[in-house]
Design a protein around this motif. Structure first.
Motif, PDB file in Angstrom:
ATOM      1  N   UNK A  85      23.541  32.137   0.877  1.00  0.00           N
ATOM      2  CA  UNK A  85      24.136  31.267   1.885  1.00  0.00           C
ATOM      3  C   UNK A  85      24.966  30.187   1.199  1.00  0.00           C
ATOM      4  N   UNK A  86      25.973  29.720   1.897  1.00  0.00           N
ATOM      5  CA  UNK A  86      26.821  28.626   1.436  1.00  0.00           C
ATOM      6  C   UNK A  86      26.797  27.557   2.522  1.00  0.00           C
ATOM      7  N   UNK A  87      26.306  26.370   2.163  1.00  0.00           N
ATOM      8  CA  UNK A  87      26.140  25.281   3.136  1.00  0.00           C
ATOM      9  C   UNK A  87      25.318  25.739   4.340  1.00  0.00           C
ATOM     10  N   UNK A  88      24.313  26.576   4.080  1.00  0.00           N
ATOM     11  CA  UNK A  88      23.415  27.021   5.131  1.00  0.00           C
ATOM     12  C   UNK A  88      23.886  28.228   5.914  1.00  0.00           C
ATOM     13  N   UNK A  89      25.127  28.664   5.728  1.00  0.00           N
ATOM     14  CA  UNK A  89      25.668  29.825   6.444  1.00  0.00           C
ATOM     15  C   UNK A  89      25.511  31.074   5.596  1.00  0.00           C
ATOM     16  N   UNK A  90      24.899  32.101   6.152  1.00  0.00           N
ATOM     17  CA  UNK A  90      24.676  33.338   5.415  1.00  0.00           C
ATOM     18  C   UNK A  90      25.988  34.009   5.036  1.00  0.00           C
ATOM     19  N   UNK A  91      26.005  34.585   3.851  1.00  0.00           N
ATOM     20  CA  UNK A  91      27.157  35.355   3.358  1.00  0.00           C
ATOM     21  C   UNK A  91      26.677  36.779   3.103  1.00  0.00           C
ATOM     22  N   UNK A  92      27.314  37.729   3.735  1.00  0.00           N
ATOM     23  CA  UNK A  92      26.917  39.125   3.589  1.00  0.00           C
ATOM     24  C   UNK A  92      27.512  39.728   2.317  1.00  0.00           C
ATOM     25  N   UNK A  93      26.641  40.134   1.405  1.00  0.00           N
ATOM     26  CA  UNK A  93      27.078  40.743   0.150  1.00  0.00           C
ATOM     27  C   UNK A  93      26.555  42.153   0.048  1.00  0.00           C
ATOM     28  N   UNK A  94      27.288  42.989  -0.669  1.00  0.00           N
ATOM     29  CA  UNK A  94      26.788  44.323  -0.971  1.00  0.00           C
ATOM     30  C   UNK A  94      25.728  44.203  -2.066  1.00  0.00           C
ATOM     31  N   UNK A  95      25.023  45.276  -2.335  1.00  0.00           N
ATOM     32  CA  UNK A  95      23.987  45.266  -3.378  1.00  0.00           C
ATOM     33  C   UNK A  95      24.564  44.832  -4.720  1.00  0.00           C
ATOM     34  N   UNK A  96      25.680  45.420  -5.078  1.00  0.00           N
ATOM     35  CA  UNK A  96      26.268  45.131  -6.383  1.00  0.00           C
ATOM     36  C   UNK A  96      26.759  43.694  -6.469  1.00  0.00           C
ATOM     37  N   UNK A  97      27.341  43.210  -5.384  1.00  0.00           N
ATOM     38  CA  UNK A  97      27.810  41.824  -5.378  1.00  0.00           C
ATOM     39  C   UNK A  97      26.638  40.864  -5.560  1.00  0.00           C
ATOM     40  N   UNK A  98      25.529  41.132  -4.867  1.00  0.00           N
ATOM     41  CA  UNK A  98      24.353  40.265  -5.006  1.00  0.00           C
ATOM     42  C   UNK A  98      23.819  40.314  -6.431  1.00  0.00           C
ATOM     43  N   UNK A  99      23.672  41.518  -6.974  1.00  0.00           N
ATOM     44  CA  UNK A  99      23.131  41.653  -8.327  1.00  0.00           C
ATOM     45  C   UNK A  99      24.014  40.949  -9.351  1.00  0.00           C
ATOM     46  N   UNK A 100      25.314  41.042  -9.169  1.00  0.00           N
ATOM     47  CA  UNK A 100      26.252  40.381 -10.084  1.00  0.00           C
ATOM     48  C   UNK A 100      26.123  38.868  -9.978  1.00  0.00           C
TER      49      UNK A 100
END
Length: 235
Positions: free
Chosen positions: A154-169
């Motif tokens: 999340x950025x400033x409390x707002x969720x950001x949808x990431x793919x698996x690879x984006x999150x892992x990176x």
């Protein structure tokens, strides 16, 4: 592994299915977006295991492949590899933003395609295992919060949808802010491969993260070396 091949050209699909079958895949062929969406529904055949990967051609007769990808992501968490002739970075980022896990640009080498299929499959399994054993503590960097157990960002409390690879990176870089991670190290830890062709994929995923987080300066490119996360002021 069961693989869903979404391809409107029967000749291309038949040739590719034969190659995939020789490498141990059970291929289900969908000729358009509607068939693909029906195929991933759990009620299609409860006796069959879920698909391990969806191989999605973007040039479909009934609807744009990007639309199909977005709908697939709402129905299933199965990794999606886009197959596209659109090689520009903006098109690839658009696909990743819709939930694609990877892409292959036409014309492609069969070995490259197989490597990418196996890579996204390994990452999915590894990501599930990592989520089960991760620390309960979240990583906080200024306005950015990374929850390792739930894989939420999340950025400033707002969720950001990431793919698996984006999150892992992002999680990898965020664990050691300011430290430069070599490209080879990132590819090894996130993609779990030393295959050199993954380098271009890394660049696209970094660009996608900067776009989704709306913080271009968060991930700094260290020319000729790799990337590092620059903690926001006050973090």
């Amino acid at each position: 592994m069961r693989l869903l091949l979404v391809e409107d050209d029967d000749h291309v699909a038949a040739a590719l299915s034969a190659v995939l079958a020789r490498h141990g895949f059970e291929v289900v062929h969908a000729r358009n977006g509607e068939e693909a969406l029906r195929a991933v529904l759990p009620a299609t055949d409860p006796a069959k295991p879920p698909f391990g990967v969806v191989l999605l051609d973007l040039g479909l007769p009934d609807q744009d492949g990007y639309q199909v990808c977005g709908k697939l992501r709402k129905l299933t968490s199965t990794p999606v590899i886009m197959v596209t002739a659109r090689s520009d970075v903006r098109s690839r980022i658009h696909g990743l933003n819709l939930g694609a896990d990877d892409y292959v640009v036409k014309p492609y080498d069969t070995g490259e395609l197989l490597a990418r299929i196996h890579a996204v499959s390994r990452r999915t399994t590894a990501g599930d295992d990592a989520g089960a054993s991760a620390s309960d503590e979240a990583l906080r960097l200024g306005p950015v919060t990374i929850e390792l157990p739930t894989r939420r960002v999340s950025v400033d409390g707002a969720d950001v949808q990431l793919t698996r690879k984006e999150f892992d990176l992002l999680a990898l870089l965020a664990q050691r802010p300011g430290v430069v991670f070599r490209r080879e190290q990132i590819i090894s830890e996130v993609w779990r491969t030393s295959w050199e062709g993954t380098g271009r994929t890394l660049e696209v995923h970094v660009a996608s993260l900067r776009s989704k987080l709306r913080m271009p300066a968060l991930i700094e490119t260290v020319r000729g070396v790799g990337y590092r996360l620059v903690a926001p002021a006050g973090a």
